[in-house]
Design an enzyme around this catalytic site. Structure first.
Site, PDB file in Angstrom:
ATOM      1  CG  HIS A   1      -0.426   0.070   2.538  1.00 14.98           C
ATOM      2  ND1 HIS A   1      -0.166   1.270   3.189  1.00 14.98           N
ATOM      3  CD2 HIS A   1      -0.093  -0.895   3.416  1.00 14.98           C
ATOM      4  CE1 HIS A   1       0.303   1.024   4.392  1.00 14.98           C
ATOM      5  NE2 HIS A   1       0.360  -0.278   4.566  1.00 14.98           N
TER       6      HIS A   1
ATOM      7  CG  ASP B   1      -2.581   4.283   2.889  1.00 13.90           C
ATOM      8  OD1 ASP B   1      -2.208   3.172   2.443  1.00 13.90           O
ATOM      9  OD2 ASP B   1      -3.375   4.391   3.844  1.00 13.90           O
TER      10      ASP B   1
ATOM     11  CG  ASP C   1       2.653   0.398   7.803  1.00 16.19           C
ATOM     12  OD1 ASP C   1       2.313  -0.250   6.805  1.00 16.19           O
ATOM     13  OD2 ASP C   1       1.944   0.533   8.810  1.00 16.19           O
TER      14      ASP C   1
ATOM     15  CD  GLU D   1      -2.995  -1.482   5.462  1.00 16.82           C
ATOM     16  OE1 GLU D   1      -2.991  -2.536   6.123  1.00 16.82           O
ATOM     17  OE2 GLU D   1      -2.518  -0.407   5.905  1.00 16.82           O
ATOM     18  CD  GLU D   2      -1.330   2.441   7.655  1.00 14.44           C
ATOM     19  OE1 GLU D   2      -2.026   2.046   8.624  1.00 14.44           O
ATOM     20  OE2 GLU D   2      -0.159   2.069   7.469  1.00 14.44           O
TER      21      GLU D   2
ATOM     22  CG  ASP E   1       1.440  -3.740   5.091  1.00 14.14           C
ATOM     23  OD1 ASP E   1       2.204  -2.839   5.483  1.00 14.14           O
ATOM     24  OD2 ASP E   1       0.213  -3.719   5.283  1.00 14.14           O
TER      25      ASP E   1
ATOM     26  CG  HIS F   1       0.807   3.307  12.380  1.00 12.72           C
ATOM     27  ND1 HIS F   1      -0.502   2.892  12.592  1.00 12.72           N
ATOM     28  CD2 HIS F   1       1.164   2.770  11.190  1.00 12.72           C
ATOM     29  CE1 HIS F   1      -0.891   2.138  11.582  1.00 12.72           C
ATOM     30  NE2 HIS F   1       0.115   2.051  10.718  1.00 12.72           N
TER      31      HIS F   1
END
Length: 412
Positions: free
Chosen positions: A83, A85, A146, A180-181, A203, A384
């Protein structure tokens, strides 16, 4: 075997802000800025000579194919997905990646003035990176490993295969997803057009990690309705929705993310807003076991019912919706696709570490939609947050592992 191109890719991609947004998650992509990376990947795939490169103008997906060079032999088509994002939790704007060579295994000061430090006590996996090179932030943003680490690794695989025709392989399908997030990564993913028999999301975390099971997940919205009156005359009249929301939280089992690990599920209040008259609290509910997951949702509803008996009908209102389910239910029917990953890792001198994801990936929904999709490591951790880091040597090794998966799938 060195694949330094993956690091060039990564350092370039992380400087593009692709943060998704919870506030606009009713559309895909939730932020227009994700399209910048999508269009760049489309351009680079075309330049590499990939086939069937397409950019989904409406929803921002990128697809491509590396055709089989097996001279008509029928082998499974394998997919690689990552992903684009980054998490809404911390800014992804103006990322300033910094390389630490020959890491000494000690705490890493990211911003001395603001006392932002990546401590080994918080991230013990750093010990495995001693003597290697790390990519970190300056402490003002997340890094974007990520999942731009996964994006960079897949792009390095594509470049390697397209520039080394002597490496025999079947059809390789590439997919890059937005959002995805915020839970919409595969909402509009074109499984049929993607063309893979099965796939892998790249991922995960540190080198060797691999997963084929994840949480069952639900979202819950709790609306608490109070009664606002002048505080000077509030006795026996006011119902403070803020305090009642706290009462609901305290009535739940004390099973929250900060108190759980491994296969332990949880209730997590993720966001709350409101005033005396009304509070809206957003929760996520998680458990690996489907029966326990269903019971957690029932506990949530019963808590509201019990408190309504105490504070009045309609004071607490619950809306529940499932997000995804444990992909193990589907993947365990064809565990050879997991065995191929373990074999590919051992070929690269890496001991596989199979664990359950305490979260979800695009692969969870894809597996239930018909595209089995275990998850593979990226060589990054601390996702994150400002303490996110990636290990250069591990990212290069993961490119090797992905190439091994492709050749194993082709029978070599």
């Amino acid at each position: 075997m060195a694949y330094s191109r993956v690091i060039e890719n990564f350092l370039r991609y992380v400087q593009i802000d692709t943060q998704s947004s919870e506030e606009s998650s009713d559309r895909v992509p939730s932020t227009e800025k994700q399209r910048e990376l999508a269009k760049l990947l489309q351009q680079e795939l075309n330049q590499l000579g990939a086939a069937q490169v397409r950019y989904d103008e409406e929803h921002g997906y990128v697809y491509a194919v590396i055709p089989s060079n097996m001279d008509g032999e029928q082998v499974p088509a394998v997919g690689l997905i990552a992903h684009m994002d980054t998490s809404p939790a911390v800014s992804g704007r103006n990322v300033k990646p910094r390389v630490i060579e020959n890491y000494d295994g000690k705490d890493i000061v990211l911003d001395e003035e603001s006392n932002i430090v990546t401590r080994v006590s918080d991230f013990p996996m750093l010990q495995d990176c001693r003597g290697k090179s790390l990519i970190v932030t300056d402490g003002s943003t997340l890094l974007g490993g990520d999942d731009k680490a996964g994006v960079a690794e897949i792009m390095a695989v594509a470049e390697y295969l397209l520039s080394h025709p002597e490496v025999k392989h079947g059809k390789v399908c590439i997919g890059f997803t937005p959002d995805e997030e915020v839970g919409n990564g595969v909402a509009y993913f074109d499984i049929e057009g993607f063309g893979a028999d099965y796939a892998y999301t790249v991922d995960g975390g540190m080198l060797g990690d691999m997963s084929y099971e994840c949480f069952n997940a639900a979202g819950a919205v709790l609306t608490v309705t109070g009664k606002s009156v002048h505080p000077g005359y509030a006795k026996n009249v006011m119902k403070n929705a803020i305090k009642l929301a706290y009462a609901f939280q305290n009535a739940l089992p004390d099973e929250c993310p900060e108190n759980t690990e491994g296969y332990e599920g949880f209730y997590h209040v993720d966001r709350m807003k409101g005033n005396v008259e009304q509070v809206v609290a957003e929760y996520i509910i998680r458990d690996h076991d489907r029966a326990k997951f269903e019971e957690r949702k029932a506990v949530f509803v019963r808590t509201a019912e019990r408190l309504n008996d105490q504070y009045g009908a309609g004071t607490f209102r619950v809306e529940l919706s499932d997000s995804y389910h444990n992909m193990r239910e589907m993947i365990e029917k064809k565990l050879y696709i997991v065995d191929n990953v373990a074999k590919a890792m051992r070929m690269a001198g890496v001991e596989p570490k199979i664990s359950a994801i305490r979260g979800g990936t695009d692969g969870a929904r894809l597996s239930f939609d018909g595209l089995l999709c275990p998850n593979i490591c990226t060589g990054s951790e601390g996702h994150h947050g400002r303490n996110e880091f990636a290990c250069i040597e591990d990212m290069e090794k993961i490119v090797e592992i992905l190439l091994n998966i492709i050749t194993i799938t082709a029978g070599f």
